[in-house]
Design a protein around this motif. Structure first.
Motif, PDB file in Angstrom:
ATOM      1  N   LYS A 182      48.036  64.171  24.275  1.00 29.12           N
ATOM      2  CA  LYS A 182      47.087  63.433  23.448  1.00 29.12           C
ATOM      3  C   LYS A 182      47.722  62.143  22.907  1.00 29.12           C
ATOM      4  N   GLY A 183      47.082  61.046  23.226  1.00 30.58           N
ATOM      5  CA  GLY A 183      47.531  59.773  22.672  1.00 30.58           C
ATOM      6  C   GLY A 183      48.726  59.152  23.358  1.00 30.58           C
ATOM      7  N   GLN A 184      49.320  59.863  24.301  1.00 27.23           N
ATOM      8  CA  GLN A 184      50.518  59.348  24.978  1.00 27.23           C
ATOM      9  C   GLN A 184      50.134  58.922  26.396  1.00 27.23           C
ATOM     10  N   ASN A 185      49.844  57.626  26.569  1.00 24.83           N
ATOM     11  CA  ASN A 185      49.441  57.124  27.883  1.00 24.83           C
ATOM     12  C   ASN A 185      50.657  56.830  28.754  1.00 24.83           C
ATOM     13  N   VAL A 186      50.660  57.443  29.942  1.00 27.71           N
ATOM     14  CA  VAL A 186      51.736  57.188  30.894  1.00 27.71           C
ATOM     15  C   VAL A 186      51.365  55.962  31.728  1.00 27.71           C
ATOM     16  N   ILE A 187      50.090  55.834  32.031  1.00 28.43           N
ATOM     17  CA  ILE A 187      49.545  54.643  32.690  1.00 28.43           C
ATOM     18  C   ILE A 187      48.585  54.007  31.668  1.00 28.43           C
ATOM     19  N   LYS A 188      48.738  52.694  31.504  1.00 28.96           N
ATOM     20  CA  LYS A 188      47.953  52.048  30.429  1.00 28.96           C
ATOM     21  C   LYS A 188      47.061  50.929  30.961  1.00 28.96           C
ATOM     22  N   GLY A 189      45.850  51.262  31.262  1.00 28.64           N
ATOM     23  CA  GLY A 189      44.831  50.291  31.637  1.00 28.64           C
ATOM     24  C   GLY A 189      45.200  49.365  32.778  1.00 28.64           C
ATOM     25  N   ILE A 190      45.671  49.943  33.894  1.00 27.39           N
ATOM     26  CA  ILE A 190      46.094  49.063  34.996  1.00 27.39           C
ATOM     27  C   ILE A 190      44.950  48.745  35.959  1.00 27.39           C
ATOM     28  N   ASP A 191      45.040  47.575  36.591  1.00 28.06           N
ATOM     29  CA  ASP A 191      44.089  47.154  37.628  1.00 28.06           C
ATOM     30  C   ASP A 191      44.891  46.874  38.901  1.00 28.06           C
ATOM     31  N   ILE A 192      44.574  47.613  39.941  1.00 25.04           N
ATOM     32  CA  ILE A 192      45.259  47.396  41.226  1.00 25.04           C
ATOM     33  C   ILE A 192      44.209  47.462  42.327  1.00 25.04           C
ATOM     34  N   LYS A 193      44.273  46.520  43.248  1.00 26.47           N
ATOM     35  CA  LYS A 193      43.386  46.588  44.406  1.00 26.47           C
ATOM     36  C   LYS A 193      44.224  46.403  45.666  1.00 26.47           C
ATOM     37  N   ILE A 194      44.173  47.388  46.557  1.00 32.61           N
ATOM     38  CA  ILE A 194      44.921  47.309  47.816  1.00 32.61           C
ATOM     39  C   ILE A 194      43.897  47.376  48.949  1.00 32.61           C
ATOM     40  N   GLU A 195      43.831  46.323  49.716  1.00 32.51           N
ATOM     41  CA  GLU A 195      42.838  46.248  50.795  1.00 32.51           C
ATOM     42  C   GLU A 195      43.287  47.092  51.996  1.00 32.51           C
ATOM     43  N   ASP A 196      42.315  47.450  52.832  1.00 31.50           N
ATOM     44  CA  ASP A 196      42.639  48.173  54.067  1.00 31.50           C
ATOM     45  C   ASP A 196      43.602  47.339  54.907  1.00 31.50           C
ATOM     46  N   GLY A 197      44.629  47.986  55.438  1.00 34.86           N
ATOM     47  CA  GLY A 197      45.586  47.298  56.306  1.00 34.86           C
ATOM     48  C   GLY A 197      46.738  46.632  55.572  1.00 34.86           C
ATOM     49  N   ASP A 198      46.752  46.702  54.249  1.00 33.76           N
ATOM     50  CA  ASP A 198      47.842  46.102  53.460  1.00 33.76           C
ATOM     51  C   ASP A 198      49.111  46.958  53.529  1.00 33.76           C
ATOM     52  N   PHE A 199      50.236  46.293  53.289  1.00 36.30           N
ATOM     53  CA  PHE A 199      51.492  47.016  53.081  1.00 36.30           C
ATOM     54  C   PHE A 199      51.973  46.632  51.679  1.00 36.30           C
TER      55      PHE A 199
END
Lengths: 232, 279
Positions: free
Chosen positions: A13-30
């Motif tokens: 409770k209240g302990q965020n390990v990940i905090k509001g992240i935005d990630i977009k990885i397109e098909d075929g990306d490395f």
């Protein structure tokens, strides 16, 4: 495709390990994902595999909305992903061939297809002469190649490699990342988590740096290490 | 699952089986003792001829009556004299003036209702008196009830202990294969796909244990009964029927062992797997 929008993960409770992240990885990306220990890399992988659930935001992987995905649909979702672990996670009582074939048996693939497909991926990772060997009879690099073949055998859209070079020497590390790059060239999206900056610099490409649960760098690198300056 | 689990399950089944057989024999013993206790209804002196037949019918009409046997005074005297071996001549003169009454030897169905039944017998016009082992019947009934309660409690406890033992044993077995289960989950295996081999393994282990327990019980029970019945004539001494012959119940015992063994084995195995499926 992987798309995370404003995603948070809280174990306690209240302990965020990940905090509001935005990630977009397109098909075929490395994509390389780097970060210090405890930065949230493992949680991010668990999130992509629906091993943990986001407490906030939306998570889309290979067309599946993981926030609303029902438990009985998880196996089908996971069949679209291949995973390679640092500790290989091979079954010691099975031969190389059986370790790879059992992934296809899980999805009830026809026997003739299993034989054909397993032989193909074993050839792809260069272990044609080791099909009847047991994991304990293989070197670390060979074991990781078996794990790679196992991850590829059901032709996944997305390949997640969690510290795949962590248990092999530097020369083999280059070989393994080279293999991952080759697989990516064939159209498979690859997400590789690593803490080996040397490898990242050597191969270049997209890099996401995570620190204390947030994305502090997300860009294409080309042999430079400017991203490290932002690492805390 | 290995030899350890099979042995644990066999021992668990044996505990339950041996105790059940013991309880069944105690029940037979008590029922046998119960059936030996007769009620004697003495008739008034003026009840003779057709009145005796009417009296017998009246007794038979009572709900709790199993057997009614007329016991004429002449027969009673004969039996009495026979019992007085060596003093027959002393009692011979009683043949001319028999002081014993006519009577009925009666067996009832349910000894827990003995008091009510005796009260009904006493209320008949033709009844002089009734001799009934009411105290003994009460004690016997209490004993039967206590044995029943203890049997049920112990049986439930033994089954519970068996399940715990099996669960722990299968947990250890499944734990060694957690990596395999874990990998299966990551490559998209469904829970039922993962559980199925464990289910059949548990089932097979249970069946093997059931066969083992059946063989041990067969030879153990037969050997024990041979000792009890042949060497000390135990059953003759206490004057009751012989113990339950194993041949009469062997198929039931085998079936129960196999069923309980396979069910506990399969369920224990599947339940133990569940913990590792939450990936």
């Amino acid at each position: 495709m992987v798309e995370l929008k404003n995603v948070s993960v809280a174990y306690n409770k209240g302990q965020n390990v990940i905090k509001g992240i935005d990630i977009k990885i397109e098909d075929g990306d490395f994509t390389f994902i780097v970060g210090a220990s405890g930065a949230g890399k493992s949680t991010l992988i668990k999130l992509l595999l629906k091993e943990v659930d986001a407490s906030d935001g939306s998570v889309m992987v290979n067309g599946y909305n993981l926030r609303t995905l029902k438990r009985n649909r998880i196996p089908k979702f996971r069949r679209t992903i291949g995973v390679v672990f640092q500790d290989f996670r091979l079954i010691p009582t099975m031969t190389v061939y059986e370790n790879i074939a059992f992934v296809l048996r899980v999805i009830n693939a026809p026997r003739s297809y299993i034989k054909k497909r397993v032989s193909y991926v074993i050839g792809l990772v260069g272990l044609q002469n080791k099909t009847k060997s047991y994991p304990t009879e293989l070197s670390g690099g060979e074991q990781q190649r078996v794990a790679l073949a196992r991850a590829l055998v059901n032709d996944p859209k997305l390949l997640i490699a969690d510290e795949p070079t962590g248990n092999v020497d530097p020369e083999l590390s280059h070989e393994i990342v080279g293999l991952l790059k080759a697989i990516n060239q064939c159209g498979t999206t690859v997400v590789m988590v690593t803490h080996e900056h040397e490898l990242v610099k050597h191969f270049g490409g997209r890099l996401i740096n995570i620190n204390q649960g947030t994305v502090i760098y997300d860009d294409i690198i080309d042999g430079d290490d400017s991203y490290m300056e932002e690492d805390v | 699952m290995g030899i350890a689990t099979t042995c644990v399950l066999t021992v668990s089944l044996l505990l339950v089986g041996v105790f059940s057989l013991f309880a069944m024999n105690v029940e037979i013993l008590l029922t046998s003792i119960e059936s030996k206790n007769e009620i004697v209804l003495f008739l008034k002196d003026d009840v003779v001829g057709d009145d005796i037949i009417s009296a017998e019918q009246a007794i038979k009409n009572l709900k709790n009556i199993a057997v009614v046997e007329y016991y004429p005074r002449e027969q009673a005297l004969e039996d009495y004299i026979k019992q007085m071996e060596g003093y027959e001549s002393v009692f011979e003169e009683l043949r001319d003036d028999n002081p014993l009454p006519n009577a009925f030897n009666i067996q009832i169905k349910d000894t827990s209702l003995i008091t009510e039944t005796v009260d009904q017998m006493v209320s008949f016009e033709f009844t002089d008196s009734v001799k009934a082992p009411t105290d003994f019947a009460t004690i016997l009934n209490k004993l039967k009830n206590v044995v029943s309660v203890i049997s049920i409690v112990l049986l439930v406890a033994l089954v519970a202990v068996s399940i715990i033992m099996i669960s722990n044993s299968t947990k250890a077995s499944v734990y060694t294969r957690r990596r395999e289960i874990n990998i299966m989950k990551y490559v998209g295996a469904t829970n039922s796909f993962i559980r199925t081999p464990f289910f059949f393994e548990g089932l097979f282990t249970g069946l093997v244990s059931g066969v083992g327990a059946s063989v041990i019980t067969y030879f153990g029970y037969t050997a024990l009964m041979d000792i009890i019945t042949n060497d000390i004539s135990f059953w003759e001494i206490i004057g009751v029927v012989e113990p339950l012959p194993f041949d009469n119940i062997k198929y039931i015992v085998f079936a129960v062992y196999l069923c309980i063994g396979s069910v506990i084995g399969a369920i224990g195995s599947v339940v133990s797997t569940s913990k590792h499926l939450k990936v």
